[in-house]
Design a protein around this motif. Sequence first.
Motif, PDB file in Angstrom:
ATOM      1  N   ARG A  12       2.814   9.725   4.780  1.00  0.00           N
ATOM      2  CA  ARG A  12       3.023  10.804   3.801  1.00  0.00           C
ATOM      3  C   ARG A  12       4.234  11.662   4.167  1.00  0.00           C
ATOM      4  O   ARG A  12       5.001  12.091   3.288  1.00  0.00           O
ATOM      5  CB  ARG A  12       1.759  11.664   3.692  1.00  0.00           C
ATOM      6  CG  ARG A  12       0.573  10.927   3.096  1.00  0.00           C
ATOM      7  CD  ARG A  12      -0.534  11.873   2.686  1.00  0.00           C
ATOM      8  NE  ARG A  12      -1.151  12.588   3.779  1.00  0.00           N
ATOM      9  CZ  ARG A  12      -2.237  12.188   4.433  1.00  0.00           C
ATOM     10  NH1 ARG A  12      -2.820  11.026   4.119  1.00  0.00           N
ATOM     11  NH2 ARG A  12      -2.758  12.920   5.399  1.00  0.00           N
ATOM     12  N   LEU A  13       4.421  11.907   5.451  1.00  0.00           N
ATOM     13  CA  LEU A  13       5.569  12.704   5.872  1.00  0.00           C
ATOM     14  C   LEU A  13       6.875  11.955   5.618  1.00  0.00           C
ATOM     15  O   LEU A  13       7.885  12.571   5.245  1.00  0.00           O
ATOM     16  CB  LEU A  13       5.435  13.065   7.355  1.00  0.00           C
ATOM     17  CG  LEU A  13       4.300  14.035   7.697  1.00  0.00           C
ATOM     18  CD1 LEU A  13       4.220  14.255   9.206  1.00  0.00           C
ATOM     19  CD2 LEU A  13       4.474  15.369   6.976  1.00  0.00           C
ATOM     20  N   LEU A  14       6.867  10.646   5.805  1.00  0.00           N
ATOM     21  CA  LEU A  14       8.062   9.860   5.485  1.00  0.00           C
ATOM     22  C   LEU A  14       8.375   9.940   3.993  1.00  0.00           C
ATOM     23  O   LEU A  14       9.546  10.043   3.600  1.00  0.00           O
ATOM     24  CB  LEU A  14       7.852   8.406   5.903  1.00  0.00           C
ATOM     25  CG  LEU A  14       7.811   8.116   7.402  1.00  0.00           C
ATOM     26  CD1 LEU A  14       7.504   6.640   7.658  1.00  0.00           C
ATOM     27  CD2 LEU A  14       9.113   8.510   8.083  1.00  0.00           C
ATOM     28  N   GLN A  17       9.956  13.200   3.166  1.00  0.00           N
ATOM     29  CA  GLN A  17      11.352  13.257   3.603  1.00  0.00           C
ATOM     30  C   GLN A  17      12.234  12.238   2.866  1.00  0.00           C
ATOM     31  O   GLN A  17      13.400  12.051   3.215  1.00  0.00           O
ATOM     32  CB  GLN A  17      11.414  13.001   5.113  1.00  0.00           C
ATOM     33  CG  GLN A  17      10.691  14.062   5.933  1.00  0.00           C
ATOM     34  CD  GLN A  17      10.392  13.587   7.348  1.00  0.00           C
ATOM     35  OE1 GLN A  17      10.895  12.573   7.803  1.00  0.00           O
ATOM     36  NE2 GLN A  17       9.548  14.331   8.059  1.00  0.00           N
ATOM     37  N   ASN A  18      11.664  11.581   1.843  1.00  0.00           N
ATOM     38  CA  ASN A  18      12.380  10.576   1.056  1.00  0.00           C
ATOM     39  C   ASN A  18      12.868   9.411   1.916  1.00  0.00           C
ATOM     40  O   ASN A  18      13.929   8.832   1.662  1.00  0.00           O
ATOM     41  CB  ASN A  18      13.563  11.215   0.310  1.00  0.00           C
ATOM     42  CG  ASN A  18      13.119  12.293  -0.647  1.00  0.00           C
ATOM     43  OD1 ASN A  18      12.111  12.152  -1.321  1.00  0.00           O
ATOM     44  ND2 ASN A  18      13.867  13.392  -0.695  1.00  0.00           N
ATOM     45  N   ASP A  84       0.856  18.001   0.480  1.00  0.00           N
ATOM     46  CA  ASP A  84       1.353  18.572  -0.763  1.00  0.00           C
ATOM     47  C   ASP A  84       1.511  17.434  -1.767  1.00  0.00           C
ATOM     48  O   ASP A  84       2.356  16.548  -1.584  1.00  0.00           O
ATOM     49  CB  ASP A  84       2.695  19.268  -0.539  1.00  0.00           C
ATOM     50  CG  ASP A  84       3.090  20.168  -1.708  1.00  0.00           C
ATOM     51  OD1 ASP A  84       2.817  19.780  -2.866  1.00  0.00           O
ATOM     52  OD2 ASP A  84       3.679  21.234  -1.472  1.00  0.00           O
ATOM     53  N   VAL A  85       0.678  17.442  -2.814  1.00  0.00           N
ATOM     54  CA  VAL A  85       0.720  16.362  -3.799  1.00  0.00           C
ATOM     55  C   VAL A  85       2.046  16.331  -4.555  1.00  0.00           C
ATOM     56  O   VAL A  85       2.421  15.315  -5.142  1.00  0.00           O
ATOM     57  CB  VAL A  85      -0.475  16.481  -4.770  1.00  0.00           C
ATOM     58  CG1 VAL A  85      -0.259  17.599  -5.786  1.00  0.00           C
ATOM     59  CG2 VAL A  85      -0.758  15.158  -5.475  1.00  0.00           C
ATOM     60  N   ARG A  86       2.804  17.425  -4.501  1.00  0.00           N
ATOM     61  CA  ARG A  86       4.095  17.495  -5.195  1.00  0.00           C
ATOM     62  C   ARG A  86       5.201  16.753  -4.454  1.00  0.00           C
ATOM     63  O   ARG A  86       6.250  16.459  -5.036  1.00  0.00           O
ATOM     64  CB  ARG A  86       4.520  18.957  -5.370  1.00  0.00           C
ATOM     65  CG  ARG A  86       3.523  19.829  -6.103  1.00  0.00           C
ATOM     66  CD  ARG A  86       3.931  21.290  -6.052  1.00  0.00           C
ATOM     67  NE  ARG A  86       4.020  21.765  -4.671  1.00  0.00           N
ATOM     68  CZ  ARG A  86       4.417  22.986  -4.315  1.00  0.00           C
ATOM     69  NH1 ARG A  86       4.783  23.854  -5.265  1.00  0.00           N
ATOM     70  NH2 ARG A  86       4.465  23.333  -3.040  1.00  0.00           N
ATOM     71  N   THR A  87       4.995  16.447  -3.175  1.00  0.00           N
ATOM     72  CA  THR A  87       6.062  15.865  -2.353  1.00  0.00           C
ATOM     73  C   THR A  87       5.655  14.596  -1.615  1.00  0.00           C
ATOM     74  O   THR A  87       6.532  13.857  -1.151  1.00  0.00           O
ATOM     75  CB  THR A  87       6.534  16.880  -1.292  1.00  0.00           C
ATOM     76  OG1 THR A  87       5.411  17.241  -0.452  1.00  0.00           O
ATOM     77  CG2 THR A  87       7.100  18.130  -1.923  1.00  0.00           C
ATOM     78  N   SER A 103      12.479  10.819 -13.792  1.00  0.00           N
ATOM     79  CA  SER A 103      11.925  10.295 -12.555  1.00  0.00           C
ATOM     80  C   SER A 103      12.590  11.059 -11.425  1.00  0.00           C
ATOM     81  O   SER A 103      13.819  11.227 -11.425  1.00  0.00           O
ATOM     82  CB  SER A 103      12.209   8.796 -12.435  1.00  0.00           C
ATOM     83  OG  SER A 103      11.756   8.286 -11.199  1.00  0.00           O
ATOM     84  N   ARG A 104      11.792  11.555 -10.480  1.00  0.00           N
ATOM     85  CA  ARG A 104      12.367  12.369  -9.411  1.00  0.00           C
ATOM     86  C   ARG A 104      11.570  12.216  -8.121  1.00  0.00           C
ATOM     87  O   ARG A 104      10.461  11.681  -8.116  1.00  0.00           O
ATOM     88  CB  ARG A 104      12.440  13.839  -9.813  1.00  0.00           C
ATOM     89  CG  ARG A 104      11.107  14.462 -10.199  1.00  0.00           C
ATOM     90  CD  ARG A 104      11.234  15.979 -10.384  1.00  0.00           C
ATOM     91  NE  ARG A 104      12.160  16.327 -11.441  1.00  0.00           N
ATOM     92  CZ  ARG A 104      12.669  17.542 -11.596  1.00  0.00           C
ATOM     93  NH1 ARG A 104      12.345  18.515 -10.754  1.00  0.00           N
ATOM     94  NH2 ARG A 104      13.466  17.820 -12.605  1.00  0.00           N
ATOM     95  N   SER A 105      12.137  12.720  -7.025  1.00  0.00           N
ATOM     96  CA  SER A 105      11.531  12.533  -5.703  1.00  0.00           C
ATOM     97  C   SER A 105      10.479  13.573  -5.361  1.00  0.00           C
ATOM     98  O   SER A 105       9.745  13.404  -4.382  1.00  0.00           O
ATOM     99  CB  SER A 105      12.622  12.532  -4.619  1.00  0.00           C
ATOM    100  OG  SER A 105      13.337  13.750  -4.634  1.00  0.00           O
ATOM    101  N   ASP A 106      10.386  14.666  -6.129  1.00  0.00           N
ATOM    102  CA  ASP A 106       9.318  15.644  -5.907  1.00  0.00           C
ATOM    103  C   ASP A 106       9.066  16.429  -7.194  1.00  0.00           C
ATOM    104  O   ASP A 106       9.852  16.353  -8.147  1.00  0.00           O
ATOM    105  CB  ASP A 106       9.637  16.583  -4.738  1.00  0.00           C
ATOM    106  CG  ASP A 106      10.798  17.529  -5.027  1.00  0.00           C
ATOM    107  OD1 ASP A 106      10.641  18.420  -5.887  1.00  0.00           O
ATOM    108  OD2 ASP A 106      11.864  17.366  -4.409  1.00  0.00           O
TER     109      ASP A 106
END
Length: 278
Positions: A12-14, A17-18, A84-87, A103-106
Amino acid sequence: MGSTIPPAQHARLLCRQNLLTNTAGIAPGYLQANLLVLPAKYASDFHDLCLRNPVPCPLLGMTADPGDPSAVRPAECIQSSDFDVRTDFPRYRIYSGGKLMDSRSDLVEVWGNDHVAFLIGCSFSFENALTAAGLPPRHQATGTLVAMYRSNIPLLPAGVFTGGNCIVSMRPYRPEEIEEVRAITRAYRLTHGEPVAWGWDGARQLGIVDVNKPDFGQPQTFKEGEVPVFWACGVTPQMAVEAAGDKIKGLVFAHEPGHMLITDLTSDALQSSKPRNI
């Protein structure tokens, strides 16, 4: 970082951090989840839709309170306080009026104080079991996104969700392997369970005209003698949102197909007889 942090949290942390996109094969043994986020006034309707359509929309969990992106129930879904479900999905989709807008990364800039997120089981969760049995999914071997198709299987309606058909994912196997594939995946009811159809006749029965042209993901390579095997897919809720159109006021969010959340639920959770309070 990965040596001291549990594998699911590390993944999830990866994503945050995209640094991670396609989650197939990531954190084996942990259940992966699809996403749908709605304004709170439609949450009850979507909850009912999941209960009425448990094969394509198996509900793993949901955010505990409208607008709160960090607390999920049941608690065993996400056990870390750093969530964080947003990220923490690799990539997201944004819908408005039933149409895909972006479409976006967060989702940090578009998240509202009344949004409720639902986590839906994903078939990536049983792929480690298939691999352990000597039946690895082709898309993992080729490093591609699993192929996904619009089917002709209608959803049972609930509230504003009165239309839409199921999405199915596909993995190639030889006909003599299908019974073992069915037996292995049958136990994973929280992540779509066993296939809904297989073979070239099965593809036609699902309304799929050309298996080499998926609606989502990427085409898969077939070896000689292999046939397509289809499972229900957690992209299905996005079809329900498209069908609802402007009945839904406000922004709706979902995961980009193939880009899942790694939950803290493990395969052992599938064997638990404890009722899930969702």
